[in-house]
Enzyme design. Sequence first.
Site, PDB file in Angstrom:
ATOM      1  N   SER A 267      -7.295   2.079  -3.616  1.00  0.00           N
ATOM      2  CA  SER A 267      -5.805   2.595  -2.923  1.00  0.00           C
ATOM      3  C   SER A 267      -5.236   3.128  -4.061  1.00  0.00           C
ATOM      4  O   SER A 267      -4.161   4.167  -3.689  1.00  0.00           O
ATOM      5  CB  SER A 267      -5.155   1.331  -2.661  1.00  0.00           C
ATOM      6  OG  SER A 267      -5.533   1.206  -1.305  1.00  0.00           O
TER       7      SER A 267
ATOM      8  N   ASP B 156       1.191   4.115  -3.023  1.00  0.00           N
ATOM      9  CA  ASP B 156       0.922   5.525  -2.944  1.00  0.00           C
ATOM     10  C   ASP B 156       1.826   6.439  -3.121  1.00  0.00           C
ATOM     11  O   ASP B 156       1.845   7.187  -3.725  1.00  0.00           O
ATOM     12  CB  ASP B 156       0.323   5.559  -1.328  1.00  0.00           C
ATOM     13  CG  ASP B 156      -1.013   4.914  -1.163  1.00  0.00           C
ATOM     14  OD1 ASP B 156      -1.344   4.027  -1.945  1.00  0.00           O
ATOM     15  OD2 ASP B 156      -1.274   4.796   0.222  1.00  0.00           O
TER      16      ASP B 156
ATOM     17  N   GLY C  60     -24.225  11.922 -15.398  1.00  0.00           N
ATOM     18  CA  GLY C  60     -24.046  12.967 -14.335  1.00  0.00           C
ATOM     19  C   GLY C  60     -23.710  12.056 -13.089  1.00  0.00           C
ATOM     20  O   GLY C  60     -23.031  10.948 -13.110  1.00  0.00           O
TER      21      GLY C  60
ATOM     22  N   ASP D 106     -17.277  12.465 -17.433  1.00  0.00           N
ATOM     23  CA  ASP D 106     -18.434  11.455 -16.621  1.00  0.00           C
ATOM     24  C   ASP D 106     -18.177  10.204 -17.273  1.00  0.00           C
ATOM     25  O   ASP D 106     -18.147   9.883 -18.597  1.00  0.00           O
ATOM     26  CB  ASP D 106     -19.679  12.172 -17.285  1.00  0.00           C
ATOM     27  CG  ASP D 106     -21.096  11.589 -16.676  1.00  0.00           C
ATOM     28  OD1 ASP D 106     -20.622  11.097 -15.627  1.00  0.00           O
ATOM     29  OD2 ASP D 106     -22.168  12.039 -17.080  1.00  0.00           O
ATOM     30  N   ILE D 107     -18.280   9.281 -16.291  1.00  0.00           N
ATOM     31  CA  ILE D 107     -18.219   7.993 -16.630  1.00  0.00           C
ATOM     32  C   ILE D 107     -19.381   7.352 -16.491  1.00  0.00           C
ATOM     33  O   ILE D 107     -20.252   7.489 -15.323  1.00  0.00           O
ATOM     34  CB  ILE D 107     -17.503   7.092 -15.369  1.00  0.00           C
ATOM     35  CG1 ILE D 107     -16.008   7.861 -15.288  1.00  0.00           C
ATOM     36  CG2 ILE D 107     -17.085   5.645 -15.669  1.00  0.00           C
ATOM     37  CD1 ILE D 107     -15.117   7.984 -16.627  1.00  0.00           C
TER      38      ILE D 107
ATOM     39  N   ASP E  46     -23.069   9.687  -9.896  1.00  0.00           N
ATOM     40  CA  ASP E  46     -23.631   8.131  -9.523  1.00  0.00           C
ATOM     41  C   ASP E  46     -22.528   7.822  -8.325  1.00  0.00           C
ATOM     42  O   ASP E  46     -21.486   8.194  -8.155  1.00  0.00           O
ATOM     43  CB  ASP E  46     -23.538   7.422 -10.795  1.00  0.00           C
ATOM     44  CG  ASP E  46     -22.158   7.280 -11.281  1.00  0.00           C
ATOM     45  OD1 ASP E  46     -21.148   6.417 -10.521  1.00  0.00           O
ATOM     46  OD2 ASP E  46     -21.867   7.702 -12.395  1.00  0.00           O
TER      47      ASP E  46
ATOM     48  N   GLU F 135       0.814  -1.258   0.100  1.00  0.00           N
ATOM     49  CA  GLU F 135       0.063  -0.079  -0.014  1.00  0.00           C
ATOM     50  C   GLU F 135       0.778   1.058   0.003  1.00  0.00           C
ATOM     51  O   GLU F 135       0.684   2.118  -0.789  1.00  0.00           O
ATOM     52  CB  GLU F 135      -1.048  -0.228   1.251  1.00  0.00           C
ATOM     53  CG  GLU F 135      -1.569   1.375   1.423  1.00  0.00           C
ATOM     54  CD  GLU F 135      -2.705   1.367   0.372  1.00  0.00           C
ATOM     55  OE1 GLU F 135      -3.689   0.527   0.412  1.00  0.00           O
ATOM     56  OE2 GLU F 135      -2.783   2.238  -0.663  1.00  0.00           O
TER      57      GLU F 135
END
Length: 610
Positions: free
Chosen positions: A527, A313, A588, A569-570, A590, A309
């Site tokens: 992550s 990062d 829009g 927008d996905i 979600d 992790e």
Amino acid sequence: MISKVFRGHLKMRSLLSCLVILTSFVLAFPASRESQLQTKERVFPPRDWEIHSIAPSNHRIELKIGLPQPNFEILEKHLYEVSDPSHSRYGQHLSKEEVEALVAPHPESLELVTDWLASHGFGEQDMTRSPAQDWITVTVPVRLAEEMLDTTYYVWKHTASGESIVRTTSYSLPIHLHEHVDVIQPTTTFARLKSFKSTIHKLDKETGQIVEQSNTPIISASGVSVDPSCNTTVTVTCLKQLYNATDITPSANINNSFGITGYLDQFANFQDLQSFYAVQVPAAVNSSFAVLSVAGGQNNQSLSEAGDEADLDIEFGFGITFPINGTFFTTAGSPPFIPDLETPTDTNEPYTKWLDFILAQDEIPLVITTSYGDDEQTVPESFAKRACAGFAQLGARGVSLTFSSGDGGVGDGDSDPTTQTCFTNDGTNRTEFLPLFPASCPYVTAVGGTIHVPEVAVGFSGGGFSNFFARPAYQDAAVAAFLETFPNGTYAGLFNPNGRAFPDVAAQADNFQVVIGGETGLIGGTSAASPTFAGFVALLNDARLKAGLPSLGFLNPLFYSTAISGFNDITSGNAPGCGTEGFNATVGWDPVTGLGTPDVGKLVALVTSV
Ligand SMILES: *[C@@H]1O[C@H](CO)[C@@H](O)[C@H](O)[C@H]1NC(C)=O
Ligand SMILES: *[C@@H]1O[C@H](CO)[C@@H](O)[C@H](O)[C@H]1NC(C)=O
Ligand SMILES: *[C@@H]1O[C@H](CO)[C@@H](O)[C@H](O)[C@H]1NC(C)=O
Ligand SMILES: *[C@@H]1O[C@H](CO)[C@@H](O)[C@H](O)[C@H]1NC(C)=O
Ligand SMILES: *[C@@H]1O[C@H](CO)[C@@H](O)[C@H](O)[C@H]1NC(C)=O
Ligand SMILES: *[C@@H]1O[C@H](CO)[C@@H](O)[C@H](O)[C@H]1NC(C)=O
Ligand SMILES: *[C@@H]1O[C@H](CO)[C@@H](O)[C@H](O)[C@H]1NC(C)=O
Ligand SMILES: *[C@@H]1O[C@H](CO)[C@@H](O)[C@H](O)[C@H]1NC(C)=O
Ligand SMILES: *[C@@H]1O[C@H](CO)[C@@H](O)[C@H](O)[C@H]1NC(C)=O
């Protein structure tokens, strides 16, 4: 005769108890202001924890006492004003001292709680107070905590992981203190602070790459050209292409900064970062970052201790933001508790430790990303609200916070109703979607996940609606629009349509090419999305600072209004969980990908003109 004696006896008893009450009132109340103990908080233990044994009475715990912040609403008002691009105070962040004054407890609370601690033998030298005085910390053996809180601590074991913690399911306080204490922990918090990264897939060692079939550049949602390899292997270059940031070169502005939090003994490895830079960000080779230890957090640089992790990062976070000054916070906490060991063990919540530390600093990185969280219901509401109030303080000071939205869709990521594990923890054991905390806190920016080019929602992207926090005004229009098109009655009773909805935004979240412990591999999870998104926010701050403007601070009011056109927008994909197919990504906002992924080029223009 008998009845006479009986009556006499009765009279005696009532007189006696009157005397007892009178004496305790006259003697005890004015002196130590003791009053009768009454249950302050009671929780149901989460289903995956079970009692292992009685807690050893000598085990020492760090009791943190949160005093009410009577002016928090005023702080919140300031936060919204300075974060709202249509307000005249936009960007006029508060100073550390101003924020502290607004979260300071009432003097009466301070006095009564101090008296109560004194009655248990604590002098001022035994207490640590936060700069705003809103938290008091004392280290006590379990037996004393049990006496003070009229409770019994147990060692609880987490069935799946084997982790142990010392907790109780209820505690009491003298009645007169109830309104002067918000929360005392560790008592009833069972959160585990999961890291949101999925399994690592190692790459072919010879090539270090996954072979691509096509060489035709892909056109992303925003119309930008992206290397075909990005569809299966995500690099820093891919993300800059995909998010329209290839032309944006940040400077090493002394006033800009970027931070990454690390927990659970996840160490960020310098050597892995250099290996990563050599392949993905050659210009950054030999550059490094500052490591700040929180509450004794370690920084073990042995390659075998490199945290997946932490490495993920720093590699993508610092890779995107180079040469902006970077800081990694290594926070101690949640070590495995060994029940028969009577040495002091830290069993407090790492978030509060980090918040204590960061709020006491004069200089704080302007953007901070966190890839940890847990089911909202494992955190008592009182505690979630205080931690969330801590995030609000950072926002008011001009800091942007991003959090991963979780890797389980609407809960456990399981679409099979017969094996799903989303059960409420309120004694009723109903099936319900499980929102994530801190992503559900309205003062942070929750980042969901996408995959592939063109981007679609990734199936694990966490999202939903809080059961603790009401929907904030800034997302009213966006969320109401989603709910209007949402098939009526679908998932009725499984989620709280009036709750704070998340995620707010999204970014790529799978197939990230990383170096961990000297080996190259692919890794995924929200992550990956949070440091990616946060990295681009640091680039936006670079543009703001260059234009002589203050940092962006709390992002959501800006994103849901003026900057809404700066997102791709996905609109396809969904994130299953809790025995359902979960929510769909739609036109829009979600609850899978939020407003969408960033178009950094467009956002730079938008954020430098407010
Ligand atoms: C809750 O219900 C589920 C499904 O019936 C069951 O598997 C689980 O053990 C129950 N948990 C508790 C704490 O009763
Ligand atoms: C990227 O991969 C996905 C999943 O395999 C596929 O559906 C999509 O067509 C690919 N995109 C391109 C441009 O090849
Ligand atoms: C970078 O950040 C660290 C930690 O906050 C700080 O000590 C250092 O002075 C900063 N360096 C620059 C060049 O701003
Ligand atoms: C950094 O901030 C200080 C104080 O606001 C300002 O005087 C200085 O010009 C800034 N430096 C840069 C490089 O923006
Ligand atoms: C990095 O440092 C090494 C050792 O000092 C040096 O040999 C190398 O040229 C440096 N590389 C870059 C890209 O600065
Ligand atoms: C830290 O690293 C050293 C090697 O440098 C290793 O021997 C040691 O066990 C590590 N300590 C912890 C606590 O992991
Ligand atoms: C959904 O149904 C409820 C109850 O029948 C009704 O009040 C509400 O207006 C409906 N909403 C939509 C969007 O149709
Ligand atoms: C998601 O989209 C699919 C396909 O359009 C549809 O069948 C399904 O009802 C939608 N689910 C929800 C919860 O909106
Ligand atoms: C990319 O950003 C530039 C500004 O750097 C902007 O002019 C352009 O419209 C953006 N392109 C797309 C496809 O969004």
